[in-house]
Motif scaffolding. Structure first.
Motif, PDB file in Angstrom:
ATOM      1  N   GLN A  59       2.388  -1.171  -7.090  1.00 35.26           N
ATOM      2  CA  GLN A  59       2.195  -1.433  -5.920  1.00 35.26           C
ATOM      3  C   GLN A  59       0.703  -1.645  -5.407  1.00 35.26           C
ATOM      4  O   GLN A  59       0.331  -2.388  -4.464  1.00 35.26           O
ATOM      5  CB  GLN A  59       3.129  -0.812  -4.723  1.00 35.26           C
ATOM      6  CG  GLN A  59       4.739  -0.854  -5.080  1.00 35.26           C
ATOM      7  CD  GLN A  59       4.995  -2.215  -5.003  1.00 35.26           C
ATOM      8  OE1 GLN A  59       4.650  -3.251  -4.144  1.00 35.26           O
ATOM      9  NE2 GLN A  59       6.028  -2.569  -5.869  1.00 35.26           N
ATOM     10  N   MET A  60       0.028  -0.484  -5.574  1.00 41.94           N
ATOM     11  CA  MET A  60      -1.176  -0.753  -5.086  1.00 41.94           C
ATOM     12  C   MET A  60      -2.082  -1.714  -5.714  1.00 41.94           C
ATOM     13  O   MET A  60      -3.065  -2.371  -5.125  1.00 41.94           O
ATOM     14  CB  MET A  60      -1.928   0.644  -5.420  1.00 41.94           C
ATOM     15  CG  MET A  60      -1.665   1.769  -4.615  1.00 41.94           C
ATOM     16  SD  MET A  60      -1.672   1.591  -2.845  1.00 41.94           S
ATOM     17  CE  MET A  60      -3.521   1.559  -2.623  1.00 41.94           C
ATOM     18  N   VAL A 109       0.653  -1.384  -0.222  1.00 43.61           N
ATOM     19  CA  VAL A 109      -0.032  -0.040   0.001  1.00 43.61           C
ATOM     20  C   VAL A 109       0.670   1.307   0.086  1.00 43.61           C
ATOM     21  O   VAL A 109       1.173   1.722   1.068  1.00 43.61           O
ATOM     22  CB  VAL A 109      -1.046   0.040   1.304  1.00 43.61           C
ATOM     23  CG1 VAL A 109      -1.758   1.328   1.247  1.00 43.61           C
ATOM     24  CG2 VAL A 109      -1.788  -1.274   1.190  1.00 43.61           C
ATOM     25  N   MET A 137       0.561   4.721  -2.063  1.00 42.90           N
ATOM     26  CA  MET A 137      -0.136   5.605  -2.689  1.00 42.90           C
ATOM     27  C   MET A 137       0.391   6.142  -3.959  1.00 42.90           C
ATOM     28  O   MET A 137      -0.274   6.488  -4.887  1.00 42.90           O
ATOM     29  CB  MET A 137      -1.087   6.646  -1.783  1.00 42.90           C
ATOM     30  CG  MET A 137      -1.800   5.816  -0.721  1.00 42.90           C
ATOM     31  SD  MET A 137      -3.085   4.859  -1.180  1.00 42.90           S
ATOM     32  CE  MET A 137      -4.049   4.648   0.125  1.00 42.90           C
TER      33      MET A 137
END
Length: 121
Positions: free
Chosen positions: A91-92, A84, A86
């Protein structure tokens, strides 16, 4: 057909665990960097690699499928927190995929390994 699909699903979920193990063993520094971002010690990668290897073997063979599936779901949820980030859409996406995969493990836990398992629950 149901048992064949359960076997296919179980093998695919096990393959994910095997891939995670291979990735940790082949390139530990990437996973250790994610641990460092969470202020966790880098040596945690080794128990994680051991868990993913054991879970992959158990799920593939159909041994202790329900408890391993529950643990694998928890593992996916916990490890999703490392992704996580942002500011990083990739990665999200990985974090979200981990939640979805956890759902697959929970379905496996709920319905069991099917007939094609060394130990049917």
């Amino acid at each position: 057909m149901t048992d064949t699909l359960a076997l296919a699903g179980r093998l695919l979920l096990a393959a994910l665990m095997f891939a995670g193990t291979a990735q940790k063993l082949a390139s530990p520094t990437e996973a250790q960097a994610l641990l460092a971002l969470a202020s966790l010690p880098p040596w945690l990668i080794w128990p994680a690699a051991l868990f993913t290897a054991i879970a992959g073997i158990g799920l593939a063979l159909g041994l202790a499928t329900r408890p391993l599936a529950i643990l694998a779901a928890a593992y996916c949820v916990v490890t999703s927190t490392f992704h996580v980030l942002m500011d990083d859409p990739w990665q999200m996406t990985i974090a979200f995929k981990n939640w979805v995969i956890a759902g697959g493990y929970l379905l496996l836990a709920a319905h069991g390994p099917g007939r094609f398992a060394l130990r049917r629950d």
